[in-house]
Design a protein around this motif. Structure first.
Motif, mmCIF file in Angstrom:
data_model
loop_
_atom_site.group_PDB
_atom_site.id
_atom_site.type_symbol
_atom_site.label_atom_id
_atom_site.label_comp_id
_atom_site.label_asym_id
_atom_site.label_seq_id
_atom_site.Cartn_x
_atom_site.Cartn_y
_atom_site.Cartn_z
ATOM 1 N N PHE A 6 68.927 -3.213 -14.614
ATOM 2 C CA PHE A 6 67.662 -3.474 -14.452
ATOM 3 C C PHE A 6 67.534 -4.235 -12.999
ATOM 4 O O PHE A 6 68.545 -4.931 -13.092
ATOM 5 C CB PHE A 6 66.773 -4.306 -15.187
ATOM 6 C CG PHE A 6 66.358 -4.124 -16.813
ATOM 7 C CD1 PHE A 6 65.577 -3.072 -16.388
ATOM 8 C CD2 PHE A 6 67.866 -3.772 -17.243
ATOM 9 C CE1 PHE A 6 65.716 -2.256 -18.081
ATOM 10 C CE2 PHE A 6 67.655 -3.499 -19.051
ATOM 11 C CZ PHE A 6 66.621 -2.125 -18.519
ATOM 12 N N LYS A 7 66.809 -4.417 -12.280
ATOM 13 C CA LYS A 7 66.282 -5.252 -11.011
ATOM 14 C C LYS A 7 65.786 -6.258 -11.627
ATOM 15 O O LYS A 7 64.208 -5.731 -12.498
ATOM 16 C CB LYS A 7 65.639 -4.126 -10.025
ATOM 17 C CG LYS A 7 65.834 -5.019 -8.599
ATOM 18 C CD LYS A 7 65.074 -3.772 -7.338
ATOM 19 C CE LYS A 7 66.101 -3.036 -6.987
ATOM 20 N NZ LYS A 7 66.200 -2.741 -5.513
ATOM 21 N N ARG A 8 65.929 -7.560 -11.122
ATOM 22 C CA ARG A 8 65.143 -8.292 -10.708
ATOM 23 C C ARG A 8 65.304 -9.490 -10.130
ATOM 24 O O ARG A 8 66.271 -9.800 -8.990
ATOM 25 C CB ARG A 8 65.763 -9.148 -11.981
ATOM 26 C CG ARG A 8 66.423 -8.818 -13.378
ATOM 27 C CD ARG A 8 66.819 -9.780 -14.635
ATOM 28 N NE ARG A 8 67.573 -9.274 -15.224
ATOM 29 C CZ ARG A 8 67.523 -8.416 -16.045
ATOM 30 N NH1 ARG A 8 65.591 -7.609 -16.250
ATOM 31 N NH2 ARG A 8 67.007 -7.788 -17.341
ATOM 32 N N SER A 9 63.881 -10.329 -9.970
ATOM 33 C CA SER A 9 63.528 -11.111 -8.323
ATOM 34 C C SER A 9 64.086 -12.364 -8.911
ATOM 35 O O SER A 9 64.623 -13.125 -9.538
ATOM 36 C CB SER A 9 61.863 -11.271 -8.353
ATOM 37 O OG SER A 9 62.095 -9.359 -7.488
ATOM 38 N N VAL A 10 64.699 -12.765 -7.543
ATOM 39 C CA VAL A 10 65.338 -14.527 -7.810
ATOM 40 C C VAL A 10 65.161 -14.928 -6.738
ATOM 41 O O VAL A 10 64.943 -14.414 -5.235
ATOM 42 C CB VAL A 10 66.360 -14.605 -8.281
ATOM 43 C CG1 VAL A 10 66.826 -16.020 -8.432
ATOM 44 C CG2 VAL A 10 67.399 -13.749 -9.489
ATOM 45 N N HIS A 15 63.632 -18.654 -0.653
ATOM 46 C CA HIS A 15 63.733 -16.659 -0.413
ATOM 47 C C HIS A 15 63.825 -16.415 -1.186
ATOM 48 O O HIS A 15 64.501 -16.110 -2.383
ATOM 49 C CB HIS A 15 64.534 -16.168 0.885
ATOM 50 C CG HIS A 15 64.377 -17.055 1.622
ATOM 51 N ND1 HIS A 15 64.913 -18.887 2.643
ATOM 52 C CD2 HIS A 15 63.554 -16.349 3.012
ATOM 53 C CE1 HIS A 15 64.889 -18.658 3.238
ATOM 54 N NE2 HIS A 15 64.453 -18.083 4.410
ATOM 55 N N LYS A 16 63.464 -15.160 -1.378
ATOM 56 C CA LYS A 16 63.228 -14.299 -2.884
ATOM 57 C C LYS A 16 64.247 -12.786 -2.538
ATOM 58 O O LYS A 16 63.984 -12.775 -1.321
ATOM 59 C CB LYS A 16 61.756 -13.446 -2.943
ATOM 60 C CG LYS A 16 61.194 -12.655 -4.059
ATOM 61 C CD LYS A 16 59.759 -12.127 -4.632
ATOM 62 C CE LYS A 16 59.856 -11.256 -6.091
ATOM 63 N NZ LYS A 16 58.574 -11.036 -6.319
ATOM 64 N N THR A 17 64.735 -12.408 -3.329
ATOM 65 C CA THR A 17 65.643 -11.751 -3.230
ATOM 66 C C THR A 17 65.291 -11.053 -5.107
ATOM 67 O O THR A 17 64.979 -11.896 -5.877
ATOM 68 C CB THR A 17 66.820 -12.185 -3.144
ATOM 69 O OG1 THR A 17 67.925 -11.259 -2.261
ATOM 70 C CG2 THR A 17 67.634 -13.058 -3.576
ATOM 71 N N LEU A 43 71.457 -21.287 -10.936
ATOM 72 C CA LEU A 43 72.956 -20.768 -10.664
ATOM 73 C C LEU A 43 72.879 -19.448 -9.658
ATOM 74 O O LEU A 43 73.912 -19.418 -9.372
ATOM 75 C CB LEU A 43 73.842 -20.355 -12.023
ATOM 76 C CG LEU A 43 74.911 -19.719 -12.583
ATOM 77 C CD1 LEU A 43 75.494 -20.779 -12.442
ATOM 78 C CD2 LEU A 43 74.701 -19.468 -13.588
ATOM 79 N N VAL A 44 72.413 -18.588 -9.557
ATOM 80 C CA VAL A 44 72.673 -17.600 -8.918
ATOM 81 C C VAL A 44 72.334 -18.226 -7.404
ATOM 82 O O VAL A 44 73.066 -17.115 -6.418
ATOM 83 C CB VAL A 44 71.535 -16.899 -8.892
ATOM 84 C CG1 VAL A 44 71.236 -15.811 -7.355
ATOM 85 C CG2 VAL A 44 71.517 -16.412 -10.192
ATOM 86 N N GLY A 45 71.686 -19.601 -6.578
ATOM 87 C CA GLY A 45 71.812 -20.219 -5.588
ATOM 88 C C GLY A 45 73.379 -20.315 -4.958
ATOM 89 O O GLY A 45 73.909 -20.657 -4.131
ATOM 90 N N ALA A 46 73.266 -20.856 -6.556
ATOM 91 C CA ALA A 46 75.545 -21.615 -6.809
ATOM 92 C C ALA A 46 76.066 -20.617 -6.209
ATOM 93 O O ALA A 46 76.402 -20.444 -5.624
ATOM 94 C CB ALA A 46 74.988 -22.130 -7.752
ATOM 95 N N ILE A 47 76.009 -19.575 -7.123
ATOM 96 C CA ILE A 47 76.962 -18.135 -7.027
ATOM 97 C C ILE A 47 76.779 -17.886 -5.534
ATOM 98 O O ILE A 47 77.708 -17.601 -4.480
ATOM 99 C CB ILE A 47 76.545 -16.803 -7.838
ATOM 100 C CG1 ILE A 47 76.730 -18.097 -9.222
ATOM 101 C CG2 ILE A 47 76.899 -15.744 -7.412
ATOM 102 C CD1 ILE A 47 76.012 -16.760 -10.554
ATOM 103 N N ASP A 48 75.845 -17.815 -4.927
ATOM 104 C CA ASP A 48 75.330 -16.876 -3.204
ATOM 105 C C ASP A 48 75.885 -17.593 -2.264
ATOM 106 O O ASP A 48 76.380 -17.382 -1.714
ATOM 107 C CB ASP A 48 73.715 -17.115 -3.796
ATOM 108 C CG ASP A 48 73.057 -16.005 -2.222
ATOM 109 O OD1 ASP A 48 74.202 -15.499 -1.457
ATOM 110 O OD2 ASP A 48 72.366 -16.905 -1.365
ATOM 111 N N ALA A 49 75.791 -19.166 -2.887
ATOM 112 C CA ALA A 49 76.699 -20.339 -2.073
ATOM 113 C C ALA A 49 78.563 -19.357 -1.350
ATOM 114 O O ALA A 49 78.685 -20.300 -0.524
ATOM 115 C CB ALA A 49 75.916 -20.856 -1.343
ATOM 116 N N GLU A 50 78.902 -20.080 -2.901
ATOM 117 C CA GLU A 50 80.470 -19.947 -2.535
ATOM 118 C C GLU A 50 80.695 -18.522 -2.733
ATOM 119 O O GLU A 50 82.049 -17.945 -2.584
ATOM 120 C CB GLU A 50 80.805 -20.192 -4.147
ATOM 121 C CG GLU A 50 79.917 -21.777 -4.201
ATOM 122 C CD GLU A 50 81.143 -22.725 -3.596
ATOM 123 O OE1 GLU A 50 82.243 -22.553 -2.984
ATOM 124 O OE2 GLU A 50 80.539 -23.960 -2.785
#
Length: 91
Positions: A6-10, A15-17, A43-50
């Motif tokens: 499934f596609k999910r928005s976060v 910024h929406k991704t 959490l997704v933001g932290a994953i994205d940053a790393e």
């Protein structure tokens, strides 16, 4: 067989991704975030940053895999510690 992807928005850093994940991975992300007293977006933001991967969805999958591998390693270490503890000698 119907796909469980499934596609999910976060929203990350304002910024929406969107990410495309299997339901099982999304449930795991929610569980891990809850255990860490974080929001899913945090959490997704932290994953994205790393992340080292170009694809955020792949980075999330690898993060979840790593999280559970770490849990297995911790369980193995606890088992080893229990087995190695010296038995008290009664005199």
């Amino acid at each position: 067989m119907k796909s469980s992807i499934f596609k999910r928005s976060v929203i990350i850093a304002g910024h929406k991704t969107s990410v495309t994940l299997e339901e099982e991975f999304w449930k795991s992300v929610k569980e891990i975030a809850g255990d860490r007293n974080m929001t899913v977006a945090g959490l997704v933001g932290a994953i994205d940053a790393e992340r080292n991967q170009a694809n955020l969805s792949s980075a999330i999958r690898l993060f979840v895999l790593g999280f559970y591998r770490d849990q297995i390693d911790l369980a193995k270490d606890r088992t080893r510690e229990t087995l190695i503890k010296p038995i008290a000698v009664v005199r």
